[in-house]
Scaffold this active site. Structure first.
Site, PDB file in Angstrom:
ATOM      1  N   TYR A  40       0.988  -0.921  -0.085  1.00  0.00           N
ATOM      2  CA  TYR A  40      -0.342  -0.049   0.085  1.00  0.00           C
ATOM      3  C   TYR A  40       1.508   1.352  -0.350  1.00  0.00           C
ATOM      4  CZ  TYR A  40      -4.439   2.781   0.183  1.00  0.00           C
ATOM      5  OH  TYR A  40      -4.907   3.221   0.389  1.00  0.00           O
ATOM      6  N   LYS A  95     -20.511 -20.055  -9.120  1.00  0.00           N
ATOM      7  CA  LYS A  95     -19.536 -20.098  -9.711  1.00  0.00           C
ATOM      8  C   LYS A  95     -19.099 -19.258  -9.894  1.00  0.00           C
ATOM      9  CE  LYS A  95     -20.628 -20.261 -14.959  1.00  0.00           C
ATOM     10  NZ  LYS A  95     -21.947 -19.605 -15.431  1.00  0.00           N
ATOM     11  N   ASP A 138     -28.194 -15.871 -15.146  1.00  0.00           N
ATOM     12  CA  ASP A 138     -28.838 -16.548 -14.230  1.00  0.00           C
ATOM     13  C   ASP A 138     -29.658 -15.082 -14.423  1.00  0.00           C
ATOM     14  OD1 ASP A 138     -28.103 -18.970 -13.732  1.00  0.00           O
ATOM     15  OD2 ASP A 138     -28.357 -18.290 -11.254  1.00  0.00           O
ATOM     16  N   GLY A 197     -36.218 -20.020 -24.312  1.00  0.00           N
ATOM     17  CA  GLY A 197     -35.673 -19.428 -23.513  1.00  0.00           C
ATOM     18  C   GLY A 197     -33.802 -19.285 -23.713  1.00  0.00           C
ATOM     19  N   ALA A 198     -33.296 -18.637 -23.315  1.00  0.00           N
ATOM     20  CA  ALA A 198     -32.594 -17.818 -23.961  1.00  0.00           C
ATOM     21  C   ALA A 198     -31.140 -18.892 -24.201  1.00  0.00           C
ATOM     22  CB  ALA A 198     -31.417 -17.700 -22.398  1.00  0.00           C
ATOM     23  N   ALA A 199     -30.880 -19.658 -23.157  1.00  0.00           N
ATOM     24  CA  ALA A 199     -30.661 -21.010 -23.454  1.00  0.00           C
ATOM     25  C   ALA A 199     -30.600 -22.087 -24.501  1.00  0.00           C
ATOM     26  CB  ALA A 199     -30.530 -22.124 -22.553  1.00  0.00           C
ATOM     27  N   ASN A 287     -33.230 -29.080 -15.053  1.00  0.00           N
ATOM     28  CA  ASN A 287     -32.663 -29.174 -13.395  1.00  0.00           C
ATOM     29  C   ASN A 287     -33.477 -29.076 -12.895  1.00  0.00           C
ATOM     30  OD1 ASN A 287     -30.413 -30.976 -13.683  1.00  0.00           O
ATOM     31  ND2 ASN A 287     -29.156 -29.317 -14.393  1.00  0.00           N
TER      32      ASN A 287
END
Length: 758
Positions: A40, A95, A138, A197-199, A287
């Site tokens: 620092y 994640k 998500d 959906g998106a996937a 899932n």
């Protein structure tokens, strides 16, 4: 396990011993005031000024180049829906954990309280200078499409919405391989996608990029088939609307070749499955419950190739196969984006990896005898250690070739080695050993090839071209195990007890009797011993019918060593055989000796052990720095042991003056060059960290290497026998497949070295 128990365990896992799954860990020293003044104020001002001169220096002086933001607004978390940013945090932390353990990428998880597209985009843009990449997670559709599109256009670092592209990449790789197995062409197959959906949108786009025809695709949502005559379609749904005269999922699946499920559980019936074309491909990826249960699907059709998102069934479509390695490759070339070329490179790399021989540790993790490319193995497993060094190079090359890489890689071999070192999967020493073995493979006898793990190791040795296996044992058992493993290579199989080996047994017995008839062995006794596999195998090596021998898996070490020492001559000038273990530690490779043979060696024997082990270290490309260990330093305490060590050191200094060896010295001083130079500037080890440790007796060496192996998880190669005239090595009882393979590589390299001096 009951649902309530699962719930308790999950909550306890996240709460104890302290909340959460990730933390910030310092990478620099911080113990002293000097350290803190550099970390620092005032020292930190210097890199700040350098970055102010040139923003690119931020990659040189900070973590930016290895730091990814995992960002969500919590609007589409798992199957839980819109639960808000705070509730999404455990997923984002998870994640981050996966990024770190699979690809050594650091992560800050960021939960944004913004559902408005403009607000969300502006927030991410404002914090982007901190990061080398952005992983969106998500976020509900259709907002996710616009958010990703804008961020990719407006930022100069890689941005990827993993819910879209991760699933798309993995499932496309799986689809490519499934079609190959079934002998179908992507251009011809009829595909039904349930979910919009998106996937689902991203998956279908990537299938088209692979070669699927739009006219052969039917997409369904909760209202049924998405037809062109439906009102109020989003732009994404309109992209895949059909003009076929079908309305329901059941109608769409009739005579379809492929079903892709990205919707909800248990909506596909056995009747629907039976209506599909011959050799159907079904990816039920909802899932936690797939669109049709795995067991029900495979019971309904025996010609099906089935994949799910679950880990308890074959062919898991798991995003962890993609995002850590895609970002790893992108970060390593400082890519400005993740483009279509990079995504397709990931598809092909994953598909190709599934066709290669599977490492044994993967079989162990998934409790499989032998995974191999086929209906039940169309994509790699998430814990396959090869992912880290197979996928990122493909991504990096695609980034370079498509013009989005700011720092192209030039030395690909070095890059692959760096990737291996990042994850701790394999070390430079093991890779070097295996590569040397492949340069000139030798014939290695596996004396216990009728044991499953030994045969698995022999299969890997054959597949990886490390050596040429000769399999000894019960022929019937060996052939049964070979069939079970799919080990169909034409390798030599010998059962020493069978009638067809009578002539060779008698020849070996005659040779043995002539060598040892004055040491109490009769011809009858020699003939009897040749029915035992270790005696027979040792004679094969002695007589030049094999180049090396691996044994000891199924019997105690002492009982296996005995026939080896009886039959295999020692090297010239060798009075006693010894053994060493190579320990692959965080501080680097170290040899420990004598770990298994000599209980209490004399000073001269200790010196000889030191000499043999130094030669072994050189064989591995190391410059030996030898510490002869004791409980005191350089005679500070007088004892029988310290006197013995001092005499051994004096012998080494006299006869091998060029070798860096000293003692007796305590282990901490031996391993800390700074400490030893400060306290013992006269020592040959002054300023050097020892990489060969010689112990005063067997118990101290054996206890130490086993403690290192079990308590610290240090990988070990050995015990490696020293002083024999032939490459013969004895495994520890119950050695793992990896240990057997590594010892085989040692035997091959040992044989190569001896060949040089014939």
């Amino acid at each position: 396990m009951s649902q309530s128990r699962k719930r308790r365990e999950a909550l306890l896992y996240h709460a104890k011993p302290k909340p959460g799954k990730i933390s910030v860990v310092p990478t620099k020293k911080y113990a002293t005031q000097r350290d803190l003044s550099l970390a620092y104020s005032p020292g930190v001002a210097e890199p700040c000024l350098e970055i102010a001169k040139d923003k690119n220096n931020v990659y040189k002086y900070t973590t930016k180049g290895n730091l990814v933001a995992v960002i969500s607004n919590g609007t589409a978390v798992l199957g839980l829906g819109d639960i808000g940013p705070e509730a999404s945090k455990p997923v984002m932390e998870g994640k981050g954990l996966l990024f770190k353990i699979f690809a050594d990428i650091d992560v800050f998880d960021i939960e944004v309280d913004a559902t408005d597209i403009d607000k969300f985009v502006e927030t991410v843009k404002a914090i982007a200078p901190t990061f080398g990449g952005i992983n969106l997670e998500d976020i509900k559709a259709p907002e996710a499409f616009e958010i990703e599109r804008r961020l990719k256009e407006e930022l100069d670092i890689p941005v990827m919405h993993d819910d879209q592209h991760g699933t798309a990449i993995i499932s496309t790789a799986a689809l490519k391989n499934a079609l190959e197995i079934n002998g179908k062409n992507i251009e011809d197959v009829q595909i039904v996608v349930n979910g919009a959906g998106a996937a689902a949108i991203s998956c279908t786009r990537l299938y088209v990029a692979l070669g699927a025809k739009l006219e052969n695709i039917i997409m369904c949502d909760s209202k049924g088939v998405i037809r062109k005559d439906r009102d109020n379609l989003t732009a994404q749904k309109a992209e895949f609307a059909t003009d076929k005269d079908v309305d329901t999922l059941e109608e769409a699946m009739n005579n379809a070749d492929v079903f892709i499920g990205l919707s909800k559980g248990n909506i596909v019936t056995p009747k629907m499955l039976l209506s599909m074309a011959k050799n159907p491909i079904v990816f039920a990826m909802a899932n936690p419950e797939p669109e049709i249960a795995y067991d029900l699907a495979v019971a309904t059709r025996d010609d099906i190739i089935m994949a799910t998102g679950r880990s308890d069934h074959p062919n898991q479509v798991n995003n962890v196969l993609g995002f850590p390695f895609i970002f790893r490759g992108a970060l390593d070339v400082r890519a400005t984006k993740i483009n279509e070329e990079m995504k397709m490179a990931a598809v092909h790399a994953l598909a190709d990896l599934a066709k290669k021989t599977v490492p044994e540790q993967v079989n162990i993790v998934y409790d499989q005898v032998s995974l191999s490319f086929g209906k039940d193995y169309i994509i790699p497993k998430p814990f396959d250690p090869r992912l880290i060094y197979e996928i990122p190079p493909a991504i990096a090359k695609a980034a370079i070739e498509s013009g989005v890489a700011k720092e192209p890689i030039e030395d690909w071999v070095k890059y692959k080695e760096e990737l291996m070192d990042r994850s701790g999967t394999g070390s430079k020493e093991i890779r070097m050993l295996h590569n040397r073995a492949r340069n000139n493979p030798k014939r290695i006898v596996f004396a216990e090839a009728d044991h499953l793990d030994v045969l698995k190791a022999a299969q890997r040795v054959y597949d990886e071209k490390i050596g040429i296996p000769i399999l000894l044992g019960n022929k019937e058992v060996i052939f049964e195990l070979k069939e079970e493993l799919g080990f169909d290579a034409d390798v030599t199989v010998i059962d020493p007890k069978t009638p067809e080996e009578k002539e060779r047994r008698e020849q070996f017995a005659e040779t043995l009797w002539k060598r040892r008839n004055r040491k109490g062995i009769t011809l009858f006794e020699a003939q009897k011993r040749m029915r035992e596999r270790n005696y027979f195998a040792a004679m094969m090596v002695n007589e030049g019918e094999a180049d090396g021998l691996i044994t000891g898996y199924s019997r105690p070490y002492s009982s296996v060593v005995r026939p080896i020492l009886e039959l295999i001559p020692r090297d010239r000038s060798v009075t006693k055989v010894a053994a060493a273990n190579l320990m692959l530690t965080k501080q680097g490779p170290m040899f420990l000796a004598d770990t298994t043979i000599n209980i209490n060696p004399t000073a001269k024997e200790l010196a000889k052990i030191t000499h043999y082990t130094s030669i072994l270290a050189k064989m591995f490309g190391m410059t030996p720095h030898v510490a002869m260990l004791g409980f005191s330093n350089f005679g500070s305490t007088k004892s029988e042991t310290s006197t013995k060590i001092s005499e051994a050191v004096a012998y080494m200094h006299q006869h091998y003056p060029d070798l860096v060896v000293d003692g007796e010295i305590q282990a901490d001083f031996a391993l800390n060059g700074e400490m030893s130079s400060e306290n013992f500037p006269f020592s040959k080890l002054n300023g050097k960290k020892a990489n060969v440790l010689i112990f005063p007796n067997l118990e101290s060496a054996n206890i130490t290497y086993k403690l290192m192996k079990e308590a610290n998880g240090v990988e070990s190669i050995g015990p490696i026998l020293l002083g024999l005239s032939k490459p013969v090595h004895v495994l520890q009882l119950g050695a793992s497949v990896d240990e057997i393979v590594n010892m085989t590589a040692v035997a091959v390299v040992d044989a190569q070295e001896r060949e040089k001096y014939k």
